[in-house]
Design an enzyme around this catalytic site. Structure first.
Site, PDB file in Angstrom:
ATOM      1  N   ASP A 112       0.814  -1.216   0.000  1.00 60.78           N
ATOM      2  CA  ASP A 112       0.000   0.000   0.000  1.00 60.78           C
ATOM      3  C   ASP A 112       0.846   1.264   0.000  1.00 60.78           C
ATOM      4  OD1 ASP A 112      -2.490   1.367   0.129  1.00 60.78           O
ATOM      5  OD2 ASP A 112      -2.326   1.572   2.290  1.00 60.78           O
ATOM      6  N   SER A 136      -7.993   5.005   0.078  1.00 60.42           N
ATOM      7  CA  SER A 136      -7.908   3.807  -0.751  1.00 60.42           C
ATOM      8  C   SER A 136      -9.284   3.148  -0.800  1.00 60.42           C
ATOM      9  CB  SER A 136      -6.890   2.823  -0.171  1.00 60.42           C
ATOM     10  OG  SER A 136      -5.610   3.405  -0.126  1.00 60.42           O
ATOM     11  N   GLN A 181      -4.309  -0.548  -7.381  1.00 56.08           N
ATOM     12  CA  GLN A 181      -5.126   0.120  -6.361  1.00 56.08           C
ATOM     13  C   GLN A 181      -5.940   1.246  -6.986  1.00 56.08           C
ATOM     14  OE1 GLN A 181      -3.665   2.892  -2.963  1.00 56.08           O
ATOM     15  NE2 GLN A 181      -3.908   0.875  -1.994  1.00 56.08           N
TER      16      GLN A 181
END
Length: 299
Positions: free
Chosen positions: A217, A241, A291
């Site tokens: 991440d 996110s 993502q």
């Protein structure tokens, strides 16, 4: 010139121990509890990714190893409270095993994830991608804080919370685009860093897969911002996110240096999408990520 005081100031920070974060308490055969061990208020997204994958793997009783994780972030979490992981045993097959995981804190769902595991097998192999250009080795690069100029270090109020919130070491082969964006300069939506966990994680293959899920991440969504000369400290930005995917192509150690290349290939409608590619020192692709996130700037 580099800021000579940056390293001592940041060295005093208490960094979160990834090895402890990846130690789950088992509540029953399908439920686990994870802690944060950080001094920041909000749970780092990679923590719930890594703990979810680990919880799913702890319910598997045969030699299947993780190859993918698909997660949706639902609510932000607090780092001062534990997170419970409830695992649903969706499928136990001869070649593949599937688990669904729900991360819950205080009655709120933080994350929903599906993890898939596979028995090792041989097959055709190729990769049509490699690092470009070839980067300097991480040992030849300074710690990020040591690369900052005096003025950059003076304005880097975002760096101590970042370093206090994640147990990851990172070094950039090129200038971190966030610095150029803070100067009002735009650039291509690409960035890359050598990354690894701060401390050794032992030898269990599942732990290293979860360790990369934890690392995956880091920085990823910010790769969408350089074309717009924006950064994640831009006043008024709403950042979150939304969903995250990890594919693991081969076994590797997340406590060893790997090059994480990121490409923010699309942005629109208040959302952005980035992809990541993780290479070992030989240029072998060992993992991929994607993502999507909310990037809403004031008009």
């Amino acid at each position: 010139m580099p800021h000579p005081l940056a390293t001592p100031a940041l060295a005093s920070l208490s960094r979160p121990p990834v090895s402890s974060i990846l130690e789950l308490a088992q509540l029953d055969s399908n439920s686990f509890r994870g802690e944060s061990h950080t001094g920041v208020r909000r749970v780092y997204g990679g923590q719930t990714l890594g703990q979810s994958l680990l919880a799913a793997g702890r319910t598997i009783e045969h030699e299947h190893h993780p190859h993918s994780l698909h997660a949706n972030f639902v609510h932000p979490g607090r780092s001062d409270l534990p997170v419970d992981y409830h695992v649903e045993r969706v499928r136990d097959g001869a070649s593949f095993t599937t688990r669904h995981v729900r991360a819950v804190q205080g009655g709120r769902t933080l994350l929903l994830a599906t993890a898939s595991f596979q028995r090792d097998e041989e097959g055709l192999r190729h990769q049509d991608i490699e690092p470009s250009p070839v980067p300097p080795l991480p040992e030849d690069l300074p710690h990020f804080q040591d690369s900052l100029t005096i003025s950059e270090a003076a304005e880097a109020n975002w760096l101590p919370p970042l370093m206090a919130g994640v147990g990851i070491e990172f070094r950039f082969p090129e200038e971190y685009p966030r610095l150029a964006c803070r100067r009002g300069e735009n650039g291509p939506p690409r960035q890359r860093a050598w990354i690894r966990t701060l401390e050794p994680l032992g030898d269990e293959r599942l732990i290293h897969a979860a360790g990369f899920a934890y690392c995956s991440d880091l920085f990823l969504l910010s790769a969408t911002l350089p074309p717009h000369a924006r950064h994640i400290d831009t006043p008024g930005l709403q950042l979150a996110s939304m969903n995250h995917a990890v594919w693991l192509h081969a076994p590797f150690r997340s406590d060893e240096w790997h090059l994480y290349e990121q490409h923010g290939y699309w942005m629109g409608g208040g959302r952005g999408i980035s992809t990541g590619r993780l290479f070992d020192r030989k240029g072998t692709l060992v993992a991929s990520t994607t993502q999507e996130g909310l990037l809403r700037f004031p008009l």
